[in-house]
Design a protein around this motif. Structure first.
Motif, short mmCIF file in Angstrom:
data_model
loop_
_atom_site.label_atom_id
_atom_site.label_comp_id
_atom_site.label_asym_id
_atom_site.label_seq_id
_atom_site.Cartn_x
_atom_site.Cartn_y
_atom_site.Cartn_z
N ALA A 188 -20.53 38.55 25.53
CA ALA A 188 -19.72 37.99 26.62
C ALA A 188 -18.55 38.92 26.93
O ALA A 188 -18.19 39.14 28.09
CB ALA A 188 -19.23 36.61 26.24
N MET A 189 -17.97 39.49 25.86
CA MET A 189 -16.83 40.39 26.04
C MET A 189 -17.26 41.61 26.86
O MET A 189 -16.59 42.00 27.83
CB MET A 189 -16.32 40.85 24.67
N TRP A 190 -18.40 42.21 26.52
CA TRP A 190 -18.86 43.41 27.22
C TRP A 190 -19.27 43.10 28.66
O TRP A 190 -19.04 43.91 29.56
CB TRP A 190 -20.00 44.08 26.45
N ARG A 191 -19.84 41.91 28.84
CA ARG A 191 -20.22 41.53 30.20
C ARG A 191 -18.98 41.52 31.10
O ARG A 191 -18.95 42.06 32.18
CB ARG A 191 -20.85 40.13 30.17
N LYS A 192 -17.90 40.94 30.56
CA LYS A 192 -16.66 40.83 31.33
C LYS A 192 -16.07 42.23 31.56
O LYS A 192 -15.61 42.56 32.65
CB LYS A 192 -15.69 39.93 30.55
N LEU A 193 -16.10 43.07 30.49
CA LEU A 193 -15.54 44.42 30.60
C LEU A 193 -16.29 45.24 31.65
O LEU A 193 -15.68 45.95 32.44
CB LEU A 193 -15.68 45.12 29.25
N VAL A 194 -17.59 45.11 31.63
CA VAL A 194 -18.41 45.91 32.55
C VAL A 194 -18.22 45.41 33.99
O VAL A 194 -18.09 46.21 34.91
CB VAL A 194 -19.90 45.85 32.14
N THR A 195 -18.12 44.12 34.17
CA THR A 195 -18.01 43.61 35.54
C THR A 195 -16.59 43.70 36.10
O THR A 195 -16.40 43.99 37.27
CB THR A 195 -18.49 42.15 35.65
N THR A 196 -15.58 43.48 35.24
CA THR A 196 -14.20 43.47 35.77
C THR A 196 -13.36 44.63 35.28
O THR A 196 -12.28 44.87 35.79
CB THR A 196 -13.49 42.16 35.38
N GLY A 197 -13.83 45.31 34.23
CA GLY A 197 -13.05 46.42 33.67
C GLY A 197 -11.98 45.93 32.72
O GLY A 197 -11.21 46.73 32.17
N HIS A 198 -11.89 44.61 32.53
CA HIS A 198 -10.81 44.07 31.70
C HIS A 198 -11.32 42.94 30.83
O HIS A 198 -12.20 42.19 31.22
CB HIS A 198 -9.70 43.55 32.62
N TRP A 199 -10.74 42.85 29.63
CA TRP A 199 -11.03 41.68 28.77
C TRP A 199 -9.82 41.41 27.92
O TRP A 199 -9.13 42.34 27.47
CB TRP A 199 -12.23 41.96 27.85
N GLU A 200 -9.49 40.16 27.72
CA GLU A 200 -8.46 39.87 26.75
C GLU A 200 -8.76 38.55 26.05
O GLU A 200 -9.40 37.66 26.63
CB GLU A 200 -7.05 39.85 27.35
N GLY A 201 -8.32 38.46 24.83
CA GLY A 201 -8.59 37.24 24.07
C GLY A 201 -8.24 37.42 22.60
O GLY A 201 -7.74 38.47 22.19
N GLU A 202 -8.53 36.37 21.86
CA GLU A 202 -8.25 36.39 20.42
C GLU A 202 -9.48 36.89 19.70
O GLU A 202 -10.60 36.57 20.08
CB GLU A 202 -8.00 34.96 19.94
#
Ligand SMILES: Nc1nc2c(ncn2[C@@H]2O[C@@H]3COP(=O)(O)O[C@H]4[C@@H](O)[C@H](n5cnc6c(=O)[nH]c(N)nc65)O[C@@H]4COP(=O)(O)O[C@H]3[C@H]2O)c(=O)[nH]1
Length: 768
Positions: free
Chosen positions: A275-289
Motif C-alpha cells: 500500500a505504501m509503494w502504491r501511494k508513493l508511485v501514484t502520488t510521489g509521497h507517503w507518510e505514516g507510522e
C-alpha cells in the motif's frame, strides 16, 4: 535623444582631422612652390614661366601624393575607430544582454559612465542616477562597505590583478540586492596611479538566494534532529544524515548502497508495504507510522515521510525520507489509552473498554447469526473483608478473583471490572445457553475456594446475573439492565448463586421502582406500624424484653414485611428517617408499658447499617430517650455482625458511647456473617442473638446443634447474655434450656403483634 548626442560627439571628433588634412595639402603645395621657385632662382636666376608651370605641376603631384597618404591614413584611422566602436558595442551588448551592467570610471574627474543596465539593476532610470562614483558608493550595504572599499583600494593600488566583489546594495525602494562588481584598471600614469577603471555589475540576488537555500538544506540535513535517507530511483540508499545514525545506530558505511529494507522490524506485513509503494508511485509521497528495527535489534516507532524528486521527464530521480522516533510518544499514548480503558488494579478492561467490547461482540454476533452471554458478577460480602482486613487485603483479593475469572473463560471472551467488587464477563459465540451456565458454575466454584491473602485466609462467594443476546434483548442498554436485574435476583436467592434473566425480573425491577416511590410517602401518610414480639426469660417465664418490628400497611398491597422494604429504605437513605420514627415510637410505647405495671420491661430496636453509621445517630438516640423519658438501660439496640465489620473503629466508638449513655447493645443474627471470636472480643456488646436458621434444625441437624452449643458456651465465657431467635417447638426450647440458654424469642411464645395486642399479652397469663 541619447543616440543624437552620441552622433554629434562623433561628428565633432571628425573636425580636427579634416582641418589637418587641408592644412597638409596647402602646406605641401606651398612647400612645393617654394622649392620649385627656389630651384628656378638658383639655376636660372629668375623664376620663369616654365618653373611656375613645373612648380604648379609638382605642387599638384605632391598635394596628390600627400592627400593620398593622408586619405590612406585617415581611412585607416576611421577603420580602426569603427572596428573599436563595433567591438565596444558588441562587448556592451554581450554584457548587457547577459544582464550585466557596465561602468567606466574616470578616476581623475570622479565621473563614471554607468550603462542603463547598471542603473536598472538597482531600480533607477537613466536620469535619476548621477554619473559619479559617490552614487555607487552610497548604495553599498553598511556592513559590506569596509570590505568593498578595501578590496577596491587594493586593486587601485595595484595589489590585485582585477577587482571582484560580492556585496549587498540598496535597491531604489530601500530593499537590498546582492551584486557582483568586477573591474580592472585600464589606464595608469607613469607612477602607476590608476586613471581609468572599467567593469561590470551583475545582479546575483537569485543566485545568492539559491545558495542560501542550498546551505540551509545542507545545514538541516547535517544538523536536523530528524533522520534523513536519500535513495536513488532504484531504492538504494545514497545518503544518510548524522541523525539517521543516531536514531538507527547504522553508520553511512553500514547502509549506503543498501536498501532501506534492512530497517524493517517485521511488525508490518507485506500488504502494508504494498500500500505504501502504491501511494508513493501514484502520488510521489507517503507518510505514516512505521515500526523499524535499530542496529542493536531494538524495535522502535517512527513517523516517516517520504517525498520524491523527479527528473524533467517525470521519472524518479531521488526519494527523500524523513523520520522521527516516536516510540516515547507512542508509549505515553499507550499509557494514557491503558489508563482510560483498563483497571489499574487488576489489569482488566474497565467500564469504558467493556462497553466497547460488548458493542463489538454484539455486532459480530449479529453478523455471524450467533448468540452471546453477558454476566454481571458481584462478590458477596466483599465490603466486609475490605473493611475488616483493610484495603490492601481487599485489593489483593480483587486481583486474585480477577485471575480466577480469566481462567474460567476462553481467551476470546472478555472479563472486565466495572468498579468495586463488580465484574462482567462477555461470552461470545455461544453454542447453547447451558454452556454459559456451566461457566457460571465454574466461576462460583472457583471463587468459593479460600483466598490466601498474606497471613489471612478468606472465603467469599459471588452472585451472578446472566442475560443472552439476542434472546433477552438486542439493545446494549437493555442487556446491561437485564444482567444487573438477574444479578440482584441471584443475591435475593441467597447469594453464591447465578440467575438467568427472565422477563419477570423486569417486572420485579419495575415493582422496586414503584415501591421506592411509595416508600417516600409512607412516613408522611402514617402507613408504618410497630409490632412487638416478646423475648421471654425461660428461667422465670417473664417477658424480659419486647422486640420492635416495623410493618408497612400499604394502601394497595396490604401488610408488607420489613424484609421486603428495609433494604430498599437503606438504598434510598430513607432508613435514617424511618429508623428514628421506629425508635421514638417503640421507646415511647415501652415507657408507657413500664408505667402500666411492667417496670422492668426493656425494648429491643433494630438498627440498620446506614442508620448506625449516620453522624447524628447518637444524638437521635439521646434525644429520643430524653423525649420519651425511657431510662437508657431499658433500651437495647440490635445491630448485625455485618454492620460491625463495616468500619470497625467507628463501630466500636459508637458502641462505647452508647454504653456510656447506658444503652444495651445486642448482636443480631449471630452465626450468619463473618463470625469470629476474635472480632467478637473487640466489640463491647451485652447480648448475642443466635440466628433462627440454627435454631430451626437443632433437633435434626447435629451440626446446627453443635454450633448452638458452642455459641452458648462462648457467650457464657465472654459473660454475654444470650437470646435464641425463632423458637417454635417445645423440643427446641428444651434443648436450649438444657444448654443453659436463658432467653428465647419465637412463635412458640408469640408472633409479633400490634401494640394493643402486645399490651394485652403482657397483662395476660403465659407459658414458661
Ligand atoms: N420463622 C420464624 N420467624 C420468626 C420467629 N420468631 C420471630 N420471627 C421473625 O424473625 C424476625 C426477627 O427479627 P430480626 O432477626 O431482627 O429480622 C428483622 C430485622 O432485621 C428487620 N427489621 C424489622 N423491623 C425493623 C426495624 O424497625 N428497623 C430495621 N432496621 N430492621 C427491622 O426485618 C427483619 C424481619 O423482620 P420480621 O419479618 O418482623 O421477622 C422477625 C420475626 O417476625 C419464629 O419462631 N419463626
Amino acid at each position: 535623444m541619447t543616440r543624437t548626442a552620441i552622433d554629434l560627439s562623433h561628428r565633432l571628433k571628425k573636425l580636427p582631422l579634416t582641418r589637418l588634412f587641408l592644412f597638409c595639402i596647402f602646406f605641401s603645395i606651398a612647400a612645393t612652390e617654394i622649392i620649385v621657385g627656389a630651384m628656378g632662382l638658383l639655376l636660372k636666376g629668375e623664376i620663369t614661366y616654365d618653373y611656375l608651370l613645373t612648380g604648379f605641376f609638382a605642387s599638384l603631384c605632391v598635394a596628390a601624393l600627400v592627400s593620398s597618404v593622408l586619405i590612406f591614413f585617415l581611412n585607416l584611422h576611421r577603420l580602426d575607430k569603427d572596428a573599436l566602436r563595433t567591438s565596444e558595442e558588441r562587448w556592451k551588448f554581450a554584457l548587457e544582454g547577459a544582464g550585466d551592467g557596465v561602468w567606466d570610471w574616470n578616476l581623475q574627474t570622479g565621473e563614471v559612465f554607468f550603462s542603463p543596465r547598471c542603473k536598472e539593476i538597482l531600480g533607477y532610470d537613466e536620469d535619476d542616477y548621477e554619473s559619479r562614483i559617490l552614487s555607487w558608493e552610497s548604495t553599498i550595504y553598511p556592513d559590506d562597505f569596509q570590505r568593498v572599499m578595501s578590496e577596491l583600494q587594493a586593486h587601485l593600488d595595484g595589489d590585485t590583478d582585477s577587482y571582484s566583489n560580492e556585496h549587498r546594495a540598496r535597491y531604489k525602494d530601500g530593499s537590498w540586492k546582492w551584486l557582483l562588481t568586477r573591474g580592472k584598471v585600464i589606464d595608469r600614469d607613469t607612477n602607476g596611479k590608476a586613471l581609468r577603471m572599467i567593469g561590470t555589475q551583475t545582479d546575483i540576488s537569485l543566485r545568492k538566494q539559491a545558495e542560501e537555500a542550498v546551505q540551509l538544506a545542507a545545514l538541516v540535513f547535517e544538523n536536523g534532529s530528524e533522520g534523513m535517507v536519500v535513495t536513488g530511483a532504484d531504492g538504494t540508499i545514497v545518503a544518510i544524515n548524522p541523525s539517521f545514525t543516531q536514531l538507527t545506530g547504522y553508520t553511512p558505511e553500514d547502509v549506503i548502497g543498501k536498501n532501506p529494507k534492512i530497517l524493517q522490524s517485521g511488525r508490518q506485513d507485506a500488504m502494508f508495504y504494498q500500500a505504501m509503494w502504491r501511494k508513493l508511485v501514484t502520488t510521489g509521497h507517503w507518510e505514516g507510522e512505521i515500526w523499524n528495527r535499530r542496529k542493536n535489534g531494538e524495535v522502535y516507532a517512527e513517523w516517516l515521510s517520504i517525498n520524491s524528486i523527479f527528473n524533467s521527464d517525470g521519472s524518479v530521480n531521488r526519494r527523500v525520507a524523513l523520520f522521527s522516533d516516536i516510540t516515547k510518544r507512542k508509549q505515553s499514548e499507550e499509557l494514557i489509552w491503558r489508563q482510560a480503558n483498563f483497571d489499574p488494579l487488576t489489569g482488566l478492561p474497565n467500564r469504558s473498554m467493556f462497553r466497547d467490547r460488548l458493542e463489538q461482540a454484539v455486532k459480530k454476533t449479529h453478523r455471524v447469526n450467533s448468540s452471546l452471554a453477558l454476566m454481571f458478577i458481584d462478590l458477596d460480602r466483599f465490603k466486609e473483608i475490605n473493611d475488616t482486613l483493610g484495603h490492601e487485603v481487599g485489593d489483593a483479593l480483587l486481583v486474585d478473583a480477577a485471575q480466577r475469572l480469566i481462567h474460567c473463560v476462553r481467551d476470546t471472551d472478555t472479563v472486565a471490572r466495572l468498579g468495586g467488587d463488580e465484574f462482567t464477563v462477555i461470552l461470545g459465540d455461544l453454542d447453547a445457553t447451558d454452556s454459559a451456565e456451566r461457566i457460571a458454575h465454574s466461576i462460583l466454584n472457583s471463587l468459593a475456594q479460600p483466598f490466601q491473602l498474606g497471613s489471612e485466609k478468606s472465603q467469599i462467594s459471588a452472585s451472578i446475573g446472566i442475560t443472552f443476546y439476542p434472546k433477552d434483548a438486542t439493545e446494549l442498554e437493555d442487556l446491561l439492565k437485564n444482567a444487573d436485574q438477574a444479578m440482584y435476583a441471584a443475591k435475593d436467592k441467597g447469594r453464591n448463586a447465578y440467575c438467568c434473566f427472565t422477563p419477570s425480573m423486569h417486572d420485579a425491577m419495575l415493582n422496586r421502582i414503584q415501591l421506592t416511590a411509595d416508600l417516600r410517602e409512607a412516613l408522611a401518610e402514617n402507613q408504618f406500624q410497630v409490632y412487638y414480639q416478646p423475648i421471654v426469660d425461660i428461667t422465670t417465664g417473664a417477658i424480659s424484653k419486647a422486640e420492635a418490628l416495623i410493618r408497612w400497611l400499604h394502601p394497595v398491597r396490604g401488610l408488607i414485611s420489613p424484609d421486603d422494604f428495609i433494604a430498599l429504605a437503606e438504598d434510598t437513605g430513607l432508613i435514617t428517617e424511618i429508623g428514628a420514627w421506629v425508635l421514638r415510637t417503640a421507646c415511647s410505647q415501652a415507657k408507657a408499658w413500664r408505667n402500666q405495671g411492667q417496670p422492668s420491661l426493656r425494648i429491643a430496636v433494630n438498627v440498620s447499617a446506614r442508620q448506625f453509621h449516620d453522624m447524628h445517630f447518637i444524638d437521635t438516640v439521646s434525644a429520643v430517650l430524653i423525649e420519651t423519658g425511657l431510662p437508657p438501660e431499658a433500651l437495647e439496640l440490635e445491630i448485625t455482625e455485618g454492620m460491625m465489620m463495616h468500619n470497625m473503629e467507628h463501630t466500636i466508638a459508637v458502641i462505647q458511647t452508647l454504653r456510656v449513655l447506658g444503652v444495651q447493645i445486642s448482636e443480631d443474627d449471630f452465626g450468619t456473617g463473618y463470625s469470629s471470636l476474635n472480632y467478637l472480643k473487640q466489640f463491647p456488646i451485652h447480648t448475642l442473638k443466635i440466628d433462627k436458621s440454627f435454631i430451626r434444625d437443632i433437633g435434626s441437624d447435629p451440626d446446627d446443634a453443635a454450633l448452638v452449643i458452642a455459641i452458648i458456651a462462648m457467650a457464657k465465657s465472654l459473660r454475654l447474655s444470650i437470646v435464641a431467635e425463632g423458637v417454635e417447638t417445645e423440643q427446641q426450647l428444651a434443648f436450649l434450656r438444657d444448654q443453659g440458654c436463658t432467653q428465647c424469642q419465637g412463635y412458640l411464645f408469640a408472633k409479633p403483634m400490634p401494640e394493643q395486642e402486645f399490651g394485652a399479652f403482657l397483662a395476660g397469663p403465659r407459658k414458661d
